[in-house]
Design an enzyme around this catalytic site. Sequence first.
Site, mmCIF file in Angstrom:
data_model
loop_
_atom_site.group_PDB
_atom_site.id
_atom_site.type_symbol
_atom_site.label_atom_id
_atom_site.label_comp_id
_atom_site.label_asym_id
_atom_site.label_seq_id
_atom_site.Cartn_x
_atom_site.Cartn_y
_atom_site.Cartn_z
ATOM 1 N N GLU A 52 -15.247 -4.892 6.327
ATOM 2 C CA GLU A 52 -14.247 -4.981 5.150
ATOM 3 C C GLU A 52 -14.224 -6.349 4.714
ATOM 4 O OE1 GLU A 52 -10.393 -3.538 6.126
ATOM 5 O OE2 GLU A 52 -10.114 -3.273 4.028
ATOM 6 N N SER A 53 -13.929 -6.816 3.700
ATOM 7 C CA SER A 53 -13.612 -8.181 3.109
ATOM 8 C C SER A 53 -12.453 -8.144 2.145
ATOM 9 C CB SER A 53 -14.915 -8.802 2.499
ATOM 10 O OG SER A 53 -14.533 -9.641 1.600
ATOM 11 N N TYR A 54 -11.490 -9.093 2.214
ATOM 12 C CA TYR A 54 -10.366 -9.087 1.339
ATOM 13 C C TYR A 54 -10.759 -10.454 0.798
ATOM 14 C CZ TYR A 54 -8.015 -6.043 4.640
ATOM 15 O OH TYR A 54 -7.791 -5.077 5.498
ATOM 16 N N LYS A 78 -0.091 0.162 32.414
ATOM 17 C CA LYS A 78 -0.483 1.563 32.687
ATOM 18 C C LYS A 78 -1.291 1.967 31.459
ATOM 19 C CE LYS A 78 2.952 4.381 33.800
ATOM 20 N NZ LYS A 78 4.440 4.741 33.641
ATOM 21 N N ASN A 112 0.808 -1.171 0.061
ATOM 22 C CA ASN A 112 0.081 0.029 -0.032
ATOM 23 C C ASN A 112 0.850 1.173 0.035
ATOM 24 O OD1 ASN A 112 0.703 0.659 2.584
ATOM 25 N ND2 ASN A 112 -0.824 -0.679 3.438
ATOM 26 N N ASP A 132 -8.131 4.471 -0.428
ATOM 27 C CA ASP A 132 -7.462 4.214 1.003
ATOM 28 C C ASP A 132 -6.127 4.695 0.762
ATOM 29 O OD1 ASP A 132 -6.485 3.794 3.457
ATOM 30 O OD2 ASP A 132 -6.905 1.540 3.229
ATOM 31 N N ALA A 133 -5.706 5.749 1.306
ATOM 32 C CA ALA A 133 -4.372 6.321 1.390
ATOM 33 C C ALA A 133 -3.236 5.753 2.327
ATOM 34 C CB ALA A 133 -4.424 7.748 1.349
ATOM 35 N N ASN A 134 -4.109 4.943 3.276
ATOM 36 C CA ASN A 134 -3.168 4.379 4.394
ATOM 37 C C ASN A 134 -2.403 5.328 5.210
ATOM 38 O OD1 ASN A 134 -3.425 1.623 2.277
ATOM 39 N ND2 ASN A 134 -3.206 1.182 4.430
ATOM 40 N N GLU A 161 -10.245 7.440 2.257
ATOM 41 C CA GLU A 161 -10.034 6.695 3.711
ATOM 42 C C GLU A 161 -8.634 6.883 4.036
ATOM 43 O OE1 GLU A 161 -10.577 2.651 3.851
ATOM 44 O OE2 GLU A 161 -9.334 1.986 5.075
ATOM 45 N N GLU A 205 -8.910 2.643 11.474
ATOM 46 C CA GLU A 205 -8.374 1.286 11.624
ATOM 47 C C GLU A 205 -6.962 1.410 12.502
ATOM 48 O OE1 GLU A 205 -7.673 0.788 7.423
ATOM 49 O OE2 GLU A 205 -5.669 0.143 7.954
ATOM 50 N N LYS A 263 -12.571 -1.560 -3.208
ATOM 51 C CA LYS A 263 -11.813 -0.538 -2.611
ATOM 52 C C LYS A 263 -10.533 -0.637 -3.322
ATOM 53 C CE LYS A 263 -10.291 -0.224 1.529
ATOM 54 N NZ LYS A 263 -10.370 -0.298 3.098
ATOM 55 N N ASN A 277 -4.547 -8.369 9.447
ATOM 56 C CA ASN A 277 -3.358 -8.290 8.885
ATOM 57 C C ASN A 277 -3.096 -6.577 9.093
ATOM 58 O OD1 ASN A 277 -4.138 -6.004 6.897
ATOM 59 N ND2 ASN A 277 -5.875 -7.472 7.106
ATOM 60 N N LYS A 308 -6.196 0.994 -3.300
ATOM 61 C CA LYS A 308 -4.969 2.055 -2.811
ATOM 62 C C LYS A 308 -4.883 3.067 -3.512
ATOM 63 C CE LYS A 308 -4.984 -0.964 0.761
ATOM 64 N NZ LYS A 308 -5.471 -0.378 2.123
ATOM 65 N N ASP A 346 -10.988 -1.675 14.489
ATOM 66 C CA ASP A 346 -10.950 -2.918 14.299
ATOM 67 C C ASP A 346 -10.683 -3.424 15.833
ATOM 68 O OD1 ASP A 346 -10.209 -5.775 13.672
ATOM 69 O OD2 ASP A 346 -8.670 -5.127 12.348
ATOM 70 N N TYR A 382 -4.239 -3.092 -4.270
ATOM 71 C CA TYR A 382 -2.904 -2.788 -3.749
ATOM 72 C C TYR A 382 -2.245 -2.591 -4.897
ATOM 73 C CZ TYR A 382 -4.346 -4.500 0.884
ATOM 74 O OH TYR A 382 -4.871 -4.516 2.320
ATOM 75 N N HIS A 436 -12.347 -2.387 9.798
ATOM 76 C CA HIS A 436 -11.180 -2.691 9.323
ATOM 77 C C HIS A 436 -10.970 -4.328 9.663
ATOM 78 C CE1 HIS A 436 -6.945 -4.132 9.543
ATOM 79 N NE2 HIS A 436 -6.670 -3.468 8.189
HETATM 80 MG MG LIG Z 1 -7.437 1.092 5.302
#
Ligand SMILES: [Mg+2]
Length: 388
Positions: free
Chosen positions: A340-342, A100, A19, A212-214, A238, A264, A181, A53, A183, A291, A155, A321
């Site tokens: 989400e689903s991959y 903590k 990504n 999605d720009a991660n 995203e 996420e 979606k 992941n 990347k 997530d 990706y 996510h």
């Molecule tokens: Mg993402």
Amino acid sequence: MQIVDIRESTRPIQSNIRNAYIDFSKMTLSLVAVVTDVVRDGKPVVGYGFNSNGRYGQGGLIRERFAPRVLAADPASLRDDARDNLDPHKIWAAMMTNEKPGGHGERSVAVGTIDMAVWDAVAKIEGKPLYQLLAERYGDGQARREVFVYAAGGYYWPGQGLDGLRREMQSYLDRGYSVVKKKIGGASLAEDCARIEAVLKLLGPGQRLAVDANGRFDLPTAIAYAKALSQYDLFWYEEAGDPLDYALQAELADHYAGPMATGENLFSMQDARNLIRYGGMRPDRDWLQFDCALSYGLVEYLRTLDMLEQYGWSASRCIPHGGHQMSLAIAAGLGLGGNESYPDLFQPYGGFPDGVQVRDSIVTLPELPGIGFEGKADLYAEMRALAA
Ligand SMILES: [Mg+2]
């Protein structure tokens, strides 16, 4: 009734994709089995969990701190006597003994992985699907087994080209997804726009694209993308900037009227609350992607849902996510907006029980006890081997 063992194995889920921030050539996850002395159908009940992941396996933390605390606790202190079951909240508190506040690091991943396995065991002990248990305990009693899912992919990978991207996206549409979606941020803005337009040409009526720009962009780049993306009517934009840069997210809302998504990489209720307080996210259109498998599990996610309600957010704005069945169960039990689903990545961990079909981006969850891992043969084979 007690937990007699907690086993962890760190497994590869590597692939040649990348990504805007990382490649997945060395990606791993932790698979966990929580073994109980409760017998159902002649066999000890075992709960299973794994982390999503993107954050690597957490075997060191699980073995050194979190599993030993659970196993060292007085078993009576971890029980839900009223329900004759284990109590996930008490087990969570035992794991977090002498931790903590703040600085969540990746301990939230270790805890979330064990927590998933605990909930799986608790629902199996009660003999019902986790989504049903959640609807009864924390929801309105009515699980909704039909859950929205979108296909995450797109990706960057070697030799892909626009044709490779098109083939991938078309394959998701052919498998019943209506939202896909891809990347962005791993190429120039002009290249990314060309990639977006290539996918948009594949979409029919009612089909949408998310990007999605991660977390790659600084504010000027995020705004430049916002202006370019505004022409496309995307499902969402995203994680434009760093996940902890709430000011960037808030300012971006002045430059992008369409839906945005993030969350996420926020790993606690407190971090999620800061996003809601300071991130300028809009409850009428934006999406939250916390997530549980990365962020202290469902015990903490329940706190996050309570917090969202206090701030006027509906659980239906949450689409987590991760692409795992745990979030599917939470979505069905507590009315999240989807999951989400991959379809082609991170197997055998992601995806659905065997035989579940995607139709118009909706899946219907089968009635399996626990989270439902036993319904996915390739995944359950790995789990059973860990427990054996
Ligand atoms: Mg993402």
